[in-house]
Design a protein around this motif. Sequence first.
Motif, short mmCIF file in Angstrom:
data_model
loop_
_atom_site.label_atom_id
_atom_site.label_comp_id
_atom_site.label_asym_id
_atom_site.label_seq_id
_atom_site.Cartn_x
_atom_site.Cartn_y
_atom_site.Cartn_z
N HIS A 265 -30.07 36.84 13.85
CA HIS A 265 -28.79 37.07 13.19
C HIS A 265 -27.94 38.09 13.95
N ARG A 266 -26.64 37.90 13.83
CA ARG A 266 -25.68 38.84 14.41
C ARG A 266 -24.51 39.03 13.46
N ASN A 267 -23.94 40.23 13.46
CA ASN A 267 -22.71 40.47 12.72
C ASN A 267 -21.53 40.48 13.68
N VAL A 268 -20.45 39.84 13.27
CA VAL A 268 -19.23 39.77 14.07
C VAL A 268 -18.19 40.69 13.42
N VAL A 269 -17.62 41.59 14.20
CA VAL A 269 -16.63 42.55 13.73
C VAL A 269 -15.29 42.24 14.39
N PHE A 270 -14.25 41.99 13.59
CA PHE A 270 -12.92 41.79 14.13
C PHE A 270 -12.16 43.11 14.13
N ARG A 271 -11.36 43.29 15.15
CA ARG A 271 -10.66 44.56 15.32
C ARG A 271 -9.62 44.81 14.23
N ASN A 272 -8.97 43.75 13.78
CA ASN A 272 -7.88 43.90 12.83
C ASN A 272 -7.82 42.67 11.93
N ALA A 273 -6.68 42.44 11.29
CA ALA A 273 -6.55 41.34 10.34
C ALA A 273 -6.31 39.99 11.02
N PRO B 274 -5.07 35.35 25.25
CA PRO B 274 -4.23 36.37 25.88
C PRO B 274 -2.98 36.72 25.07
N GLU B 275 -2.44 35.73 24.35
CA GLU B 275 -1.19 35.98 23.64
C GLU B 275 -1.39 36.59 22.26
N GLY B 276 -2.66 36.68 21.78
CA GLY B 276 -2.91 37.14 20.42
C GLY B 276 -3.43 38.55 20.35
N ALA B 277 -3.44 39.07 19.09
CA ALA B 277 -3.96 40.42 18.86
C ALA B 277 -5.42 40.39 18.42
N CYS B 278 -5.99 39.19 18.32
CA CYS B 278 -7.37 39.06 17.83
C CYS B 278 -8.36 39.62 18.86
N ASP B 279 -9.31 40.39 18.37
CA ASP B 279 -10.36 40.93 19.21
C ASP B 279 -11.62 41.02 18.36
N ALA B 280 -12.77 40.90 18.99
CA ALA B 280 -14.02 40.90 18.23
C ALA B 280 -15.16 41.39 19.10
N LEU B 281 -16.16 41.96 18.44
CA LEU B 281 -17.42 42.27 19.10
C LEU B 281 -18.55 41.82 18.20
N THR C 42 -11.48 52.91 5.85
CA THR C 42 -11.19 51.80 6.75
C THR C 42 -12.10 50.62 6.46
N THR C 43 -11.54 49.43 6.50
CA THR C 43 -12.31 48.20 6.34
C THR C 43 -12.20 47.38 7.61
N PHE C 44 -13.21 46.56 7.84
CA PHE C 44 -13.16 45.57 8.91
C PHE C 44 -13.42 44.19 8.32
N VAL C 45 -12.70 43.21 8.80
CA VAL C 45 -13.00 41.83 8.47
C VAL C 45 -14.14 41.39 9.38
N GLY C 46 -15.15 40.75 8.80
CA GLY C 46 -16.28 40.30 9.61
C GLY C 46 -17.19 39.39 8.84
N TYR C 47 -18.30 39.03 9.46
CA TYR C 47 -19.24 38.11 8.82
C TYR C 47 -20.55 38.14 9.58
N GLU C 48 -21.55 37.42 9.03
CA GLU C 48 -22.84 37.31 9.69
C GLU C 48 -23.04 35.88 10.21
N TRP C 49 -23.40 35.80 11.48
CA TRP C 49 -23.79 34.54 12.13
C TRP C 49 -25.31 34.45 11.99
N THR C 50 -25.80 33.43 11.24
CA THR C 50 -27.15 33.46 10.71
C THR C 50 -28.07 32.52 11.49
N ALA C 51 -28.50 32.96 12.65
CA ALA C 51 -29.33 32.12 13.53
C ALA C 51 -30.81 32.39 13.31
N MET C 52 -31.60 31.34 13.45
CA MET C 52 -33.05 31.46 13.39
C MET C 52 -33.66 30.73 14.58
N GLN C 53 -34.76 31.27 15.10
CA GLN C 53 -35.52 30.57 16.11
C GLN C 53 -36.50 29.66 15.37
#
Length: 652
Positions: A218-226, A255-262, A199-210
């Motif tokens: 930094h945080r990684n964002v994981v999308f549920r699907n394509a 609400p109308e889309g299938a997009c989900d993320a954590l 299984t693969t997930f589409v995602g990326y890194e949000w690269t924040a610095m104080q």
Amino acid sequence: MRGNQVDTKLIAIVSSVLLAGAASSAQAARQYTEERVPCARYEENRSAFFGDLHVHTRYSLDASTQGTRTTPAQAYDFARGAPLGIQPWGDQGEPGRTLQLQRPLDFTMVSDHAELIGEVRMCNTPEVDGYSSWQCLLYRHVPRGAYYLFNFMATMKQTHLGMCGEEGKKCREAALMPWEEMQTAAEQAYDRSEACTFTTFVGYEWTAMQSESGGNLHRNVVFRNAEVPRLPPDFIENPAANLLWDALDRECLTPEGACDALVIPHNANLSAGYMFSGKQDDGAAMTLDYARTRARFEPLVEVMQHKGASECFYAAAGGGDELCAFEQQPTDNIAVYDAPPREDTGFVRQVLADGLAIEQTLGVNPFQFGLVGSTDTHLGAPGATAEDRFPGHGGAGVPALKRVPPGLPDKLEYNPGGLAVLWAEENSRDSLFAAMRRREAYATSGPRISARFFGGWDYPDDLCDNRERISLAYAGGVPMGGELSGAGQGDAPMFMVVASKDPGTASVPGTPLQRIQLVKGWVDDQGETHHRVIDVAGDGDNGADVDLATCERRGEGFAQLCTVWRDEDFDPGLSAFYYTRTVENPSCRWSQRQCVAAGVDCRDPSTIGEGFAGCCAVEHRPVIQERAWSSPIWYHPPEAQVQNSVLRDTLT
């Protein structure tokens, strides 16, 4: 019914009723959010799937400026067992080294830095406007200089460089192709057949610095699907965590889309205390809305990766839990190297306790995290966690752009990284994502240890001896990541703790387990936080050790451990959390293995070759005890349970 008085037959009957009712919910769990064939292997009691959610390829600036050429597709191929060539590169493009996993992973996510993927493509692609800019000339001819300049502008100044044009438009347009390539690679590697092998997930890194402290946010964002946004919301456009959550809410969670993320915060050992400060990103007091939103988007935290472990703080002068010294970094941030770690730097055990304290004030726990590990590899080599073949992971470590550096291949404080493990019904995106959302997850420091953790009120003392123990544990309680409710007068929570050693391979057998520890944290009536570590299974004094001259392990251990533990000191009026730490027998760290292979004898200076001085450094820890950390189980007093029920309704 309490303790030994529990009728196991009655529990079995209750279990069968509940599991029968779960059959219909199992069908609901297989209502996929995208088109795919149902998996042939579907386990009601869930299986452990091992993966890596933190992987950088050639599109991450810090990877590309160190010579990484791995494409997203090649990273996924490597995770499935294919060999991977890595830098340094020969004149004909041949790799100087090759890596290959001994065992494929079950799932992987490429997580390149979102902020500079357009710049990286621009500077590597002659037909893209901006290729001939002085910034791109610097990138191609002085790559390490470009690494510092580009990162400084993106993460410290939240801006694109001049070659990106007005408001960074050119670089955002240039980022479309790499982002599309990441999606295509994930799609092509995802096994949508009934075999469900990968299984693969589409995602990326949000690269924040104080910016003031150099703290890594930094945080990684994981999308549920394509179903994903046109471009990943980055730190330049969304320079605070709440702005990232708002962007995901706006661009994904319609609400109308299938997009989900954590969102998964990086291990916070290098955040200088800012990742989990108890305040909002701007330093203002945390509000109820902020806490709710954080709890909604961030169900997990990374507790282990190649830049160290962040479970708990160990101060050598003050003693305490010595196992907290495991892979502890010598600094508390990623930029200012003379700031030593502190208890409030961002270690997860204290953060979990702080969350309970915040909950007493706001009614919401913003730090109710499950635990995962990953590698943070900058070679595009997901799951490369073996101590006996560690080539370094790049990134902030030792680069090998032009040659393999002599001696140890990475900074002494770095390590091969960890793995994320998810308990899911099947190896599909929806099932694994649901496991992340409910926090039925755990972290390992690299080995494939199997670890389970359940909490309830009526587990029998002999539950470990029952062949149906997992079914009974689910039926009579909650798994790791869950919340206990319903305590009555005289009740005390009971926990079933189960672990099995990494089975290893024919050539590299797994290390026996030494013990399982249970960690309890709680907040008293005055809001003070506390924790306690209890050995609940195995033997911490089993005499096992390792021969430092040969790295041969000695002594006995355990292939499996299981126990039921009751919290006799339980106070039903106090909020608490519990998690487990499963610890292997001692073994040689990667650095010691390479010191031994090089013939280093610290008593004889003539044996200490170039680059091997670290073998004899005071801070070198030649022996480690690999481990697994479960996600916690939480208990809330009855009045807090009502508030949490309202919150859960809001989140769902």
